[in-house]
Design a protein around this motif. Structure first.
Motif, PDB file in Angstrom:
ATOM      1  N   ILE A 112     -11.319   5.434  -6.584  1.00 22.37           N
ATOM      2  CA  ILE A 112     -11.613   5.469  -4.871  1.00 22.37           C
ATOM      3  C   ILE A 112     -12.870   4.716  -4.782  1.00 22.37           C
ATOM      4  O   ILE A 112     -12.779   3.682  -3.837  1.00 22.37           O
ATOM      5  CB  ILE A 112     -11.593   6.694  -4.634  1.00 22.37           C
ATOM      6  N   ALA A 113     -14.050   5.025  -5.480  1.00 18.72           N
ATOM      7  CA  ALA A 113     -15.181   4.375  -5.270  1.00 18.72           C
ATOM      8  C   ALA A 113     -15.168   2.671  -5.596  1.00 18.72           C
ATOM      9  O   ALA A 113     -15.651   1.833  -4.882  1.00 18.72           O
ATOM     10  CB  ALA A 113     -16.288   4.622  -6.289  1.00 18.72           C
ATOM     11  N   ALA A 114     -14.200   2.176  -6.474  1.00 15.78           N
ATOM     12  CA  ALA A 114     -13.792   0.754  -6.898  1.00 15.78           C
ATOM     13  C   ALA A 114     -13.540   0.311  -5.539  1.00 15.78           C
ATOM     14  O   ALA A 114     -13.475  -0.632  -5.198  1.00 15.78           O
ATOM     15  CB  ALA A 114     -13.247   0.628  -8.091  1.00 15.78           C
ATOM     16  N   THR A 115     -12.508   0.928  -5.167  1.00 14.39           N
ATOM     17  CA  THR A 115     -11.366   0.642  -3.962  1.00 14.39           C
ATOM     18  C   THR A 115     -12.234   0.472  -2.550  1.00 14.39           C
ATOM     19  O   THR A 115     -12.338  -0.759  -2.143  1.00 14.39           O
ATOM     20  CB  THR A 115     -10.193   1.394  -3.537  1.00 14.39           C
ATOM     21  N   LEU A 116     -13.218   1.160  -2.348  1.00 11.87           N
ATOM     22  CA  LEU A 116     -13.773   1.340  -1.181  1.00 11.87           C
ATOM     23  C   LEU A 116     -15.086   0.283  -1.253  1.00 11.87           C
ATOM     24  O   LEU A 116     -15.190  -0.612  -0.475  1.00 11.87           O
ATOM     25  CB  LEU A 116     -14.425   2.535  -1.029  1.00 11.87           C
ATOM     26  N   THR A 117     -15.815   0.077  -2.284  1.00 13.96           N
ATOM     27  CA  THR A 117     -16.811  -0.883  -2.523  1.00 13.96           C
ATOM     28  C   THR A 117     -16.308  -2.149  -2.268  1.00 13.96           C
ATOM     29  O   THR A 117     -16.611  -3.216  -1.930  1.00 13.96           O
ATOM     30  CB  THR A 117     -17.487  -0.535  -3.573  1.00 13.96           C
ATOM     31  N   ALA A 149     -15.066  -7.348   0.791  1.00 11.43           N
ATOM     32  CA  ALA A 149     -13.801  -8.156   1.231  1.00 11.43           C
ATOM     33  C   ALA A 149     -14.405  -8.288   2.847  1.00 11.43           C
ATOM     34  O   ALA A 149     -14.252  -9.184   3.451  1.00 11.43           O
ATOM     35  CB  ALA A 149     -12.589  -7.745   0.864  1.00 11.43           C
ATOM     36  N   GLY A 150     -14.592  -7.302   3.519  1.00  6.56           N
ATOM     37  CA  GLY A 150     -15.038  -7.053   4.715  1.00  6.56           C
ATOM     38  C   GLY A 150     -16.111  -7.949   5.164  1.00  6.56           C
ATOM     39  O   GLY A 150     -16.090  -8.696   6.271  1.00  6.56           O
ATOM     40  N   LEU A 151     -17.187  -7.926   4.407  1.00  5.07           N
ATOM     41  CA  LEU A 151     -18.284  -8.520   4.682  1.00  5.07           C
ATOM     42  C   LEU A 151     -18.010 -10.109   4.464  1.00  5.07           C
ATOM     43  O   LEU A 151     -18.428 -10.603   5.522  1.00  5.07           O
ATOM     44  CB  LEU A 151     -19.426  -8.161   3.692  1.00  5.07           C
ATOM     45  N   VAL A 211      -9.994  -9.321  -1.252  1.00  2.00           N
ATOM     46  CA  VAL A 211      -8.874  -8.412  -0.851  1.00  2.00           C
ATOM     47  C   VAL A 211      -7.653  -8.491  -1.899  1.00  2.00           C
ATOM     48  O   VAL A 211      -7.449  -7.368  -1.833  1.00  2.00           O
ATOM     49  CB  VAL A 211      -8.282  -9.373   0.340  1.00  2.00           C
ATOM     50  N   LEU A 212      -7.669  -9.267  -2.905  1.00  2.00           N
ATOM     51  CA  LEU A 212      -6.623  -9.241  -3.796  1.00  2.00           C
ATOM     52  C   LEU A 212      -7.036  -8.019  -4.814  1.00  2.00           C
ATOM     53  O   LEU A 212      -6.231  -7.136  -5.070  1.00  2.00           O
ATOM     54  CB  LEU A 212      -6.363 -10.312  -4.602  1.00  2.00           C
ATOM     55  N   ALA A 213      -8.306  -7.954  -4.811  1.00  2.00           N
ATOM     56  CA  ALA A 213      -9.052  -6.815  -5.929  1.00  2.00           C
ATOM     57  C   ALA A 213      -8.732  -5.659  -5.101  1.00  2.00           C
ATOM     58  O   ALA A 213      -8.363  -4.654  -5.694  1.00  2.00           O
ATOM     59  CB  ALA A 213     -10.609  -7.255  -6.376  1.00  2.00           C
ATOM     60  N   ALA A 214      -9.002  -5.455  -3.930  1.00  2.00           N
ATOM     61  CA  ALA A 214      -8.888  -4.208  -3.144  1.00  2.00           C
ATOM     62  C   ALA A 214      -7.628  -3.870  -3.304  1.00  2.00           C
ATOM     63  O   ALA A 214      -7.189  -2.650  -3.399  1.00  2.00           O
ATOM     64  CB  ALA A 214      -9.385  -4.433  -1.911  1.00  2.00           C
ATOM     65  N   ALA A 215      -6.571  -4.794  -2.746  1.00  2.00           N
ATOM     66  CA  ALA A 215      -5.071  -4.308  -2.978  1.00  2.00           C
ATOM     67  C   ALA A 215      -4.614  -4.033  -4.255  1.00  2.00           C
ATOM     68  O   ALA A 215      -3.834  -2.802  -4.619  1.00  2.00           O
ATOM     69  CB  ALA A 215      -4.103  -5.663  -2.738  1.00  2.00           C
ATOM     70  N   ALA A 216      -5.242  -4.652  -5.612  1.00  2.00           N
ATOM     71  CA  ALA A 216      -4.898  -4.075  -6.761  1.00  2.00           C
ATOM     72  C   ALA A 216      -5.362  -2.594  -7.062  1.00  2.00           C
ATOM     73  O   ALA A 216      -4.621  -1.762  -7.721  1.00  2.00           O
ATOM     74  CB  ALA A 216      -5.556  -5.155  -7.875  1.00  2.00           C
ATOM     75  N   TRP A 217      -6.749  -2.288  -6.510  1.00  2.00           N
ATOM     76  CA  TRP A 217      -7.120  -1.009  -6.549  1.00  2.00           C
ATOM     77  C   TRP A 217      -6.091   0.041  -5.870  1.00  2.00           C
ATOM     78  O   TRP A 217      -5.865   1.174  -6.259  1.00  2.00           O
ATOM     79  CB  TRP A 217      -8.557  -0.753  -6.058  1.00  2.00           C
ATOM     80  N   CYS A 218      -5.737  -0.251  -4.535  1.00  2.00           N
ATOM     81  CA  CYS A 218      -4.861   0.606  -4.012  1.00  2.00           C
ATOM     82  C   CYS A 218      -3.797   0.823  -4.781  1.00  2.00           C
ATOM     83  O   CYS A 218      -3.042   1.783  -4.811  1.00  2.00           O
ATOM     84  CB  CYS A 218      -4.404  -0.227  -2.532  1.00  2.00           C
ATOM     85  N   TRP A 219      -3.028  -0.330  -5.309  1.00  2.00           N
ATOM     86  CA  TRP A 219      -2.013  -0.164  -6.218  1.00  2.00           C
ATOM     87  C   TRP A 219      -2.180   0.767  -7.322  1.00  2.00           C
ATOM     88  O   TRP A 219      -1.332   1.699  -7.580  1.00  2.00           O
ATOM     89  CB  TRP A 219      -1.260  -1.622  -6.852  1.00  2.00           C
TER      90      TRP A 219
END
Length: 157
Positions: A10-15, A20-22, A144-152
């Motif tokens: 969760i922490a990896a996904t959020l950070t 990505a947002g920044l 964005v791709l990293a965050a998607a992978a963390w979500c997965w």
């Protein structure tokens, strides 16, 4: 161990998502907003931003995403959960690629812009703007791709 692993994911996904947002904010608002500005304005604003962003809150997400991601991958590997290990590893690799882009391309451009001062803003802008935007877009996509992978990975856990 499950709670620690989930917490790290969760922490990896959020950070990562925050990074990505920044970067996305620069891609869709800051740099387009400065595109029509005078060269001296762009140079001064980016010099100020590049100094202001060096703070603890930024560093928490910037370095935290890599740290939390590495911890998550280690914990998933210890558990031997291949269904989670693949996307977790992908998230970490993608985020680390973003760090390489930032460290080898965006930061040197920031430093060169800062060193240019205000003597020749048109030349400073010419050397900075297009390559910086290009590489910022690349690190946006990587995050964005990293965050998607963390979500997965979270969905698989």
């Amino acid at each position: 161990m499950d709670a620690l692993r989930t917490g790290a994911l969760i922490a990896a996904t959020l950070t990562t998502a925050m990074m990505a947002g920044l970067f996305h904010a620069y891609s869709c608002s800051v740099m387009p907003g400065l595109r029509g500005a005078d060269a001296a304005v762009l140079v001064e604003v980016m010099q100020r931003i590049n100094r202001a962003i060096l703070n603890g809150w930024f560093f928490l997400c910037f370095a935290g995403a890599a740290l939390f991601g590495a911890v998550a991958v280690v914990l998933v590997a210890i558990d031997g959960d291949g269904a989670v290990l693949v996307p977790a590893s992908a998230g970490l690799v993608l985020y680390l690629a973003q760090l390489v882009v930032t460290g080898r391309l965006n930061i040197p451009l920031n430093n060169a812009l800062d060193a240019a001062g205000t003597a020749d803003p048109a030349a400073a802008r010419e050397a900075f703007e297009l390559p910086w935007v290009r590489w910022n877009n690349a690190r946006t996509v990587l995050c964005v791709l990293a965050a998607a992978a963390w979500c997965w990975a979270l969905l698989q856990s």
